[in-house]
Design an enzyme around this catalytic site. Structure first.
Site, PDB file in Angstrom:
ATOM      1  N   LYS A   1       0.559  -0.903   0.000  1.00 53.33           N
ATOM      2  CA  LYS A   1      -0.226   0.125   0.036  1.00 53.33           C
ATOM      3  C   LYS A   1       0.831   0.924   0.520  1.00 53.33           C
ATOM      4  O   LYS A   1       2.193   1.080   0.426  1.00 53.33           O
ATOM      5  CB  LYS A   1      -0.624   0.298   1.735  1.00 53.33           C
TER       6      LYS A   1
ATOM      7  N   GLY B   1     -17.663   8.203  -2.910  1.00 54.13           N
ATOM      8  CA  GLY B   1     -16.622   7.279  -3.407  1.00 54.13           C
ATOM      9  C   GLY B   1     -16.989   6.459  -4.341  1.00 54.13           C
ATOM     10  O   GLY B   1     -18.035   6.082  -4.741  1.00 54.13           O
TER      11      GLY B   1
ATOM     12  N   ALA C   1     -16.539   3.183  -4.939  1.00 53.43           N
ATOM     13  CA  ALA C   1     -16.985   2.152  -4.048  1.00 53.43           C
ATOM     14  C   ALA C   1     -18.777   2.398  -4.096  1.00 53.43           C
ATOM     15  O   ALA C   1     -19.868   1.976  -4.095  1.00 53.43           O
ATOM     16  CB  ALA C   1     -15.981   1.366  -3.002  1.00 53.43           C
TER      17      ALA C   1
END
Ligand code: GLU
Length: 416
Positions: A106, A220, A222
């Site tokens: 990440k 957003g 998702a």
């Protein structure tokens, strides 16, 4: 004592529980508790007013035993190294639980894209790749979009990396625009994977999702597609959605194109006509059938978990539920589809994108949907069966499946 909310400490604690049940040896346990590699960078960026601002960035490669590190990049003002470490750990268990040949990583830059021009955003994106590029590549580590990053940012980053190599390298990053080697079906993949899991959960619970009410926290990528696909694939009635400014509620349902238009026009969904305004906290406690946290970490905690009334929690966000809250939801019979299973659709289609880039041959949308459904359904079943067999909640079951696979690869390589 107040509840621990440091995401990395939460991730380590979740792993500890799984390690004990899996009877991992002390060496393996210690190895899986920490990232294998992390890079901290400092990015001097020329701002539009001529000044130079120095941004901090990170890339954490948590574990690459099963394949190259994989995971998104967040551009967020509250980013911390511990958040990135936790998210990288969750990516490691995520790629393992859906059984794709990748590890976990990440990255992030501490910045606020909402206060930056497109040109500034482009300069930050390219500066990040100039610094982190040497540890990236299709065989090393492949970033992707996450909170406040998008296909345009992926395009700049791919371009910068390609310039550094002296040749095009689309496979260095996923979530690219279609015209630059993106995959069909990547845009809505996170939400779509979550809806496939929700469909499977409803079958197990004997619940009819047609007309079932839902609330979505976060609008957003998702959250928006969760509304679109929740309606289209499952017939959900989405009555409440939110963003960082607040939530909007309409008992007889919200129309997604209307909410989207309002958000695109004003920057927030709050203010839509005929919709009541409530808070993000109230959204989580609504009397709905399905609750979909699709924003940030630590929103369902020891403090409010007892008041969650939904029958199913569909975790499209990473880390929305704390360990204490997990116990409470489990005790109350709430069926949680845990984050790194539920939101894995994004990385599954990212993997498909990498495969297509390597072949330089691109699939039809139907093929992507079909392959995604198979992967998500198999992962859901593996987790559900483990939860039943071991009599544990779904998150711990997902850990048991994911961690066992990573530990198996580590053993086979002879690392521990
Ligand atoms: N950022 C997404 C996640 O948290 C996608 C990662 C990827 O596609 O590599 O799963």
């Amino acid at each position: 004592m107040s509840e621990e909310l440091n995401p990395f400490e939460i991730a380590q604690r979740q792993l500890d529980e799984a390690a004990e049940l899996l009877k991992l040896g002390p060496g393996m346990h210690a190895f899986l508790r920490e990232p294998m590699r992390e890079l901290h960078v400092s990015l001097p960026v020329r701002m539009d007013d001529g000044s130079v601002k120095v941004f901090k960035g990170f890339r954490v490669q948590y574990n690459d035993a099963r394949g190259p590190a994989k995971g998104g990049l967040r551009f967020h003002p509250d980013e911390t190294i511990d958040t990135v470490r936790a998210l990288a750990a969750w990516m490691t268990w995520k790629t393992a639980v859906v059984d794709i040949p990748l590890g976990g990583g990440k990255g992030g830059v501490i910045c606020n894209p909402k206060e930056m021009s497109q040109a500034e955003l482009e300069r930050v994106s390219r500066a990040y790749i100039r610094q982190v590029g040497p540890i990236l590549g299709p065989k090393r580590d492949v970033p992707a979009p996450d909170v406040y990053t998008n296909p345009q940012i992926m395009a700049w980053m791919m371009d910068e990396f390609s310039a550094m190599q002296g040749h095009g390298e689309p496979g260095v990053i996923t979530g690219k625009p279609l015209a630059l080697g993106g995959s069909a079906g990547r845009m809505d993949a996170t939400a779509r994977g979550g809806m496939y899991c929700l469909r499977e959960a409803a079958k197990i619970l004997g619940m009819d999702l047609k007309g079932a009410t839902a609330a979505i926290q976060g609008y957003g990528n998702a959250g928006y597609y969760a509304q679109v696909l929740g309606e289209e694939l499952l017939g959900l009635n989405v009555v409440c959605v939110s963003d960082s400014k607040g939530a909007i509620l309409r008992e007889d349902g919200l129309e997604c194109e209307q909410v989207k238009a309002q958000k695109d026009e004003t920057g927030t969904c709050v203010g839509l006509s005929d919709a009541e305004i409530i808070s993000n906290e109230e959204l989580l406690e609504l009397d709905v059938d399905v609750l979909i946290p699709a924003a940030l970490e630590n929103v369902i905690t020891a403090e409010n978990a007892d008041r969650v009334k939904a029958k199913i929690v569909v975790e499209l966000a990473n880390g929305p539920t704390t360990p204490e809250a997990d116990e409470i939801l489990h005790k109350n019979g709430v069926y949680v589809i845990p984050d790194f299973l539920c939101n894995a659709g994004g990385v599954v289609v990212s993997y498909f994108e990498g495969v297509q880039n390597a072949y330089n041959y691109y699939w039809e949308l139907e093929e992507v949907h079909d392959k995604l459904d198979k992967k998500m359904t198999a992962a859901f079943k593996a987790v559900h069966q483990t939860a039943e067999a071991k009599k544990v909640h779904n998150r711990l079951a997902a850990y048991l499946v994911g961690v066992a696979r990573v530990a198996g690869a580590v053993t086979l390589r002879g690392w521990v």
